[in-house]
Design an enzyme around this catalytic site. Structure first.
Site, PDB file in Angstrom:
ATOM      1  N   ARG A  48       2.875   9.292   8.934  1.00 28.94           N
ATOM      2  CA  ARG A  48       4.096   8.502   9.041  1.00 28.94           C
ATOM      3  C   ARG A  48       5.008   9.056  10.144  1.00 28.94           C
ATOM      4  O   ARG A  48       5.618   8.295  10.902  1.00 28.94           O
ATOM      5  CB  ARG A  48       4.834   8.522   7.701  1.00 28.94           C
ATOM      6  CG  ARG A  48       5.987   7.553   7.585  1.00 28.94           C
ATOM      7  CD  ARG A  48       6.591   7.726   6.203  1.00 28.94           C
ATOM      8  NE  ARG A  48       7.550   6.721   5.850  1.00 28.94           N
ATOM      9  CZ  ARG A  48       8.832   6.736   6.191  1.00 28.94           C
ATOM     10  NH1 ARG A  48       9.282   7.714   6.946  1.00 28.94           N
ATOM     11  NH2 ARG A  48       9.637   5.777   5.773  1.00 28.94           N
ATOM     12  N   ASP A  56       2.356  -4.136   2.064  1.00 29.72           N
ATOM     13  CA  ASP A  56       3.518  -4.304   1.206  1.00 29.72           C
ATOM     14  C   ASP A  56       3.566  -5.738   0.702  1.00 29.72           C
ATOM     15  O   ASP A  56       3.004  -6.644   1.325  1.00 29.72           O
ATOM     16  CB  ASP A  56       4.810  -3.979   1.957  1.00 29.72           C
ATOM     17  CG  ASP A  56       5.923  -3.633   0.978  1.00 29.72           C
ATOM     18  OD1 ASP A  56       5.931  -2.508   0.464  1.00 29.72           O
ATOM     19  OD2 ASP A  56       6.751  -4.512   0.690  1.00 29.72           O
ATOM     20  N   TYR A  67      13.550 -10.565  -3.885  1.00 30.20           N
ATOM     21  CA  TYR A  67      13.911  -9.906  -2.618  1.00 30.20           C
ATOM     22  C   TYR A  67      14.462 -10.905  -1.600  1.00 30.20           C
ATOM     23  O   TYR A  67      15.371 -10.596  -0.836  1.00 30.20           O
ATOM     24  CB  TYR A  67      12.704  -9.167  -2.034  1.00 30.20           C
ATOM     25  CG  TYR A  67      12.365  -7.917  -2.806  1.00 30.20           C
ATOM     26  CD1 TYR A  67      13.036  -6.728  -2.548  1.00 30.20           C
ATOM     27  CD2 TYR A  67      11.415  -7.928  -3.812  1.00 30.20           C
ATOM     28  CE1 TYR A  67      12.764  -5.580  -3.268  1.00 30.20           C
ATOM     29  CE2 TYR A  67      11.124  -6.786  -4.543  1.00 30.20           C
ATOM     30  CZ  TYR A  67      11.799  -5.611  -4.270  1.00 30.20           C
ATOM     31  OH  TYR A  67      11.538  -4.483  -4.991  1.00 30.20           O
ATOM     32  N   ARG A 125       0.411   2.747  -6.038  1.00 29.90           N
ATOM     33  CA  ARG A 125       1.042   3.584  -5.015  1.00 29.90           C
ATOM     34  C   ARG A 125       0.302   4.906  -4.807  1.00 29.90           C
ATOM     35  O   ARG A 125       0.926   5.949  -4.569  1.00 29.90           O
ATOM     36  CB  ARG A 125       2.504   3.886  -5.365  1.00 29.90           C
ATOM     37  CG  ARG A 125       3.434   2.710  -5.179  1.00 29.90           C
ATOM     38  CD  ARG A 125       3.807   2.537  -3.708  1.00 29.90           C
ATOM     39  NE  ARG A 125       4.640   1.379  -3.496  1.00 29.90           N
ATOM     40  CZ  ARG A 125       5.967   1.413  -3.501  1.00 29.90           C
ATOM     41  NH1 ARG A 125       6.613   2.532  -3.688  1.00 29.90           N
ATOM     42  NH2 ARG A 125       6.642   0.309  -3.300  1.00 29.90           N
ATOM     43  N   ARG A 139       4.163   8.853   0.029  1.00 30.06           N
ATOM     44  CA  ARG A 139       4.862  10.047   0.520  1.00 30.06           C
ATOM     45  C   ARG A 139       4.595  11.316  -0.276  1.00 30.06           C
ATOM     46  O   ARG A 139       4.932  12.397   0.181  1.00 30.06           O
ATOM     47  CB  ARG A 139       6.369   9.771   0.550  1.00 30.06           C
ATOM     48  CG  ARG A 139       6.793   8.910   1.735  1.00 30.06           C
ATOM     49  CD  ARG A 139       8.233   8.451   1.599  1.00 30.06           C
ATOM     50  NE  ARG A 139       8.367   7.531   0.474  1.00 30.06           N
ATOM     51  CZ  ARG A 139       9.464   6.840   0.182  1.00 30.06           C
ATOM     52  NH1 ARG A 139      10.540   6.972   0.922  1.00 30.06           N
ATOM     53  NH2 ARG A 139       9.488   6.025  -0.847  1.00 30.06           N
TER      54      ARG A 139
HETATM   55  O1  CP3 Z   1      -0.368   1.078  -4.169  1.00 28.40           O
HETATM   56  C1  CP3 Z   1      -0.590   1.420  -2.993  1.00 28.40           C
HETATM   57  O2  CP3 Z   1      -0.858   2.597  -2.672  1.00 28.40           O
HETATM   58  C2  CP3 Z   1      -0.649   0.346  -1.929  1.00 28.40           C
HETATM   59  C3  CP3 Z   1       0.500   0.122  -1.121  1.00 28.40           C
HETATM   60  C4  CP3 Z   1       1.740  -0.582  -1.623  1.00 28.40           C
HETATM   61  C5  CP3 Z   1       2.998  -0.347  -1.026  1.00 28.40           C
HETATM   62  N1  CP3 Z   1       3.897  -1.231  -1.540  1.00 28.40           N
HETATM   63  C6  CP3 Z   1       3.259   0.648   0.005  1.00 28.40           C
HETATM   64  C7  CP3 Z   1       4.640   1.081   0.244  1.00 28.40           C
HETATM   65  C8  CP3 Z   1       1.910  -1.586  -2.572  1.00 28.40           C
HETATM   66  C9  CP3 Z   1       0.900  -2.170  -3.531  1.00 28.40           C
HETATM   67  C10 CP3 Z   1       3.283  -1.993  -2.499  1.00 28.40           C
HETATM   68  C11 CP3 Z   1       3.853  -3.087  -3.298  1.00 28.40           C
HETATM   69  C12 CP3 Z   1       5.306  -3.240  -3.394  1.00 28.40           C
HETATM   70  N2  CP3 Z   1       6.240  -3.137  -2.406  1.00 28.40           N
HETATM   71  C13 CP3 Z   1       5.968  -3.645  -4.571  1.00 28.40           C
HETATM   72  C14 CP3 Z   1       5.313  -3.990  -5.872  1.00 28.40           C
HETATM   73  C15 CP3 Z   1       4.818  -2.798  -6.556  1.00 28.40           C
HETATM   74  C16 CP3 Z   1       5.851  -1.996  -7.252  1.00 28.40           C
HETATM   75  O3  CP3 Z   1       5.992  -0.808  -6.929  1.00 28.40           O
HETATM   76  O4  CP3 Z   1       6.483  -2.557  -8.149  1.00 28.40           O
HETATM   77  C17 CP3 Z   1       7.349  -3.715  -4.277  1.00 28.40           C
HETATM   78  C18 CP3 Z   1       8.456  -4.066  -5.249  1.00 28.40           C
HETATM   79  C19 CP3 Z   1       7.500  -3.416  -2.904  1.00 28.40           C
HETATM   80  C20 CP3 Z   1       8.753  -3.429  -2.108  1.00 28.40           C
HETATM   81  C21 CP3 Z   1       9.006  -2.122  -1.478  1.00 28.40           C
HETATM   82  N3  CP3 Z   1       8.291  -1.615  -0.415  1.00 28.40           N
HETATM   83  C22 CP3 Z   1       9.968  -1.164  -1.842  1.00 28.40           C
HETATM   84  C23 CP3 Z   1      10.942  -1.325  -2.980  1.00 28.40           C
HETATM   85  C24 CP3 Z   1       9.836  -0.089  -0.936  1.00 28.40           C
HETATM   86  C25 CP3 Z   1      10.730   1.101  -0.795  1.00 28.40           C
HETATM   87  C26 CP3 Z   1      10.236   2.157  -1.665  1.00 28.40           C
HETATM   88  C27 CP3 Z   1      10.810   3.505  -1.336  1.00 28.40           C
HETATM   89  O5  CP3 Z   1      10.426   4.399  -2.077  1.00 28.40           O
HETATM   90  O6  CP3 Z   1      11.569   3.653  -0.364  1.00 28.40           O
HETATM   91  C28 CP3 Z   1       8.735  -0.370  -0.103  1.00 28.40           C
HETATM   92  C29 CP3 Z   1       8.190   0.515   0.939  1.00 28.40           C
HETATM   93  C30 CP3 Z   1       6.829   1.058   0.673  1.00 28.40           C
HETATM   94  N4  CP3 Z   1       5.749   0.286   0.379  1.00 28.40           N
HETATM   95  C31 CP3 Z   1       6.416   2.417   0.727  1.00 28.40           C
HETATM   96  C32 CP3 Z   1       5.039   2.442   0.482  1.00 28.40           C
HETATM   97  C33 CP3 Z   1       4.106   3.609   0.494  1.00 28.40           C
HETATM   98  C34 CP3 Z   1       7.303   3.610   1.080  1.00 28.40           C
HETATM   99  C35 CP3 Z   1       7.097   3.751   2.533  1.00 28.40           C
HETATM  100  C36 CP3 Z   1       7.653   4.950   3.192  1.00 28.40           C
HETATM  101  O7  CP3 Z   1       8.886   5.128   3.169  1.00 28.40           O
HETATM  102  O8  CP3 Z   1       6.842   5.677   3.773  1.00 28.40           O
END
Ligand code: CP3
Length: 357
Positions: free
Chosen positions: A41, A78, A155, A28, A32
């Site tokens: 964003r 994602d 999910y 990640r 943000r």
């Molecule tokens: O690592 C990186 O920088 C690459 C991008 C990346 C994202 N999601 C961007 C993202 C990666 C590798 C993921 C994988 C992902 N997504 C996982 C597995 C990794 C982990 O963290 O265990 C999971 C479980 C998800 C599912 C997911 N997507 C969730 C639970 C959320 C909400 C998170 C939140 O904080 O609200 C997302 C959205 C998401 N994916 C964001 C980002 C940067 C937040 C987006 C935003 O609100 O701007």
């Protein structure tokens, strides 16, 4: 597309070859916590709008690399793109995270699922990989990724995030055949998805088994491990210097390190509940290891962060027969939005400085 990046520490470490410094990237690393991410964003409107636009996905992939001396880029996307392309209707509810309009809860819904077409339904992901590779200009390698079959299933069945995984665990208990059918189609989709990212230019691949650790050991061996193993065995990824290495990251996977090391993967990602030295001893040099600072370390002071980084580096080396080879430094899970970017710079620079000695 397979040219060696100028900085190939990350790929060398995954091959367990000598490196001048321990490579580091952070799960990640785009997100943000960066003001420039929040600005992009705000203009794009939403996370999904960003991920579905290859130029914006490229821009936010590169943002952390402009600030920090990171040794790899990770595709901005994602894990939930696959179930979205299967027709489940992904959307994000502010403050609640991801949701599916049509979760799959029974054998009938599962039987309707198929592997999406990678160059049509998931073309935006492949276009993002191609755009990022072009803009990265071979400075550092690009990591592509996918969720694990089990984590995607969590999910898909729960319909979003979950605290107790009640629905999918009930399905595992009451209709294991249906769950295996779901895991099987997910595995086919993950293999096709990672192959397509590799063909589009991804130079390493990571599978996120974020929720493997919520399973009892017996259930993990039934519902997660066999599918991770199938990915590691069946995913075509080349040989020697041209090999596209695979990393199996698992939150809470410490119980299973020996079997993961025998799965056919190139690297295993671990969280902070196991020490790297112990992980190195138990995996016996069969795989590279990636990890594993508690992400909360970034809430500490710069001095505390440096001390924790040095401890992790030394711990790995001591368990690996005195050698730093085969270690990719990372956190044990992803960064959070309230983290201080200056602390990331402290961590990345300390990993490089200390491991160069
Ligand atoms: O690592 C990186 O920088 C690459 C991008 C990346 C994202 N999601 C961007 C993202 C990666 C590798 C993921 C994988 C992902 N997504 C996982 C597995 C990794 C982990 O963290 O265990 C999971 C479980 C998800 C599912 C997911 N997507 C969730 C639970 C959320 C909400 C998170 C939140 O904080 O609200 C997302 C959205 C998401 N994916 C964001 C980002 C940067 C937040 C987006 C935003 O609100 O701007």
């Amino acid at each position: 597309m397979s040219s060696t990046p100028a900085n190939d520490r990350f790929l060398r470490a995954l091959r367990r070859e000598p490196v001048d410094r321990t490579p580091v990237w952070l799960m990640r690393q785009a997100g943000r916590y960066l003001p420039e991410y929040r600005a992009t964003r705000a203009k794009a409107g939403s996370f999904l709008a960003m991920a579905k636009n290859p130029d914006i996905a490229c821009e936010v992939t590169l943002q952390p690399l402009r600030r920090f001396d990171l040794d790899a880029a990770i595709l901005f996307s994602d894990i939930l793109t696959i179930p979205d392309a299967m027709g489940l209707g992904l959307h994000f509810v502010e403050g609640e995270g991801p949701k599916f309009r049509d979760p799959v809860r029974d054998a009938a819904a599962i039987a309707k699922l198929g592997v999406p077409d990678m160059e049509t339904e998931l073309r935006y992901v492949m276009d993002a990989v191609r755009t990022i590779r072009r803009e990265l200009d071979d400075k550092v390698p690009l990591i592509g990724f996918s969720g694990s079959p089990w984590t995607l299933a969590c999910y898909m069945v729960e319909g979003g995030g979950s605290k107790d995984f009640a629905r999918i665990k009930a399905l595992a208990l009451n209709d294991p055949k249906a769950l295996h059918a779901l895991l099987s189609v997910n595995t086919d989709a993950v293999i096709a998805y990672l192959s397509a990212q590799r063909a589009a230019g991804a130079q390493a691949l990571q599978v996120f088994d974020t929720w493997g650790g919520v399973l009892s050991p017996a259930m993990y061996r039934e519902f997660s491990l066999p599918y991770l193993t199938r990915i590691a065995r069946e995913l075509e990824r080349g040989e020697g210097d041209a090999r596209t290495p695979l990393i199996l990251f698992g939150k809470g996977n410490a119980t299973h390190l020996e079997v993961l090391a025998d799965s056919g993967t190139d690297g295993v990602g671990v969280d902070w509940l196991v020490e790297l030295g112990e992980a190195a001893r138990r995996t016996q040099g069969k795989v590279a290891l990636q990890g594993n600072l508690d992400p909360a370390t970034l809430y500490g002071s710069p001095d505390a962060i440096r001390a924790q980084a040095r401890n992790a580096l030394d711990n790995y080396r001591d368990g690996n027969g005195g050698s730093r080879e085969g270690h990719v430094f990372n956190l044990g899970h992803g960064m959070s939005p309230d983290m201080n970017p200056d602390h990331v710079a402290v961590l990345v620079d300390e990993v490089h400085a200390y491991s160069a000695r």
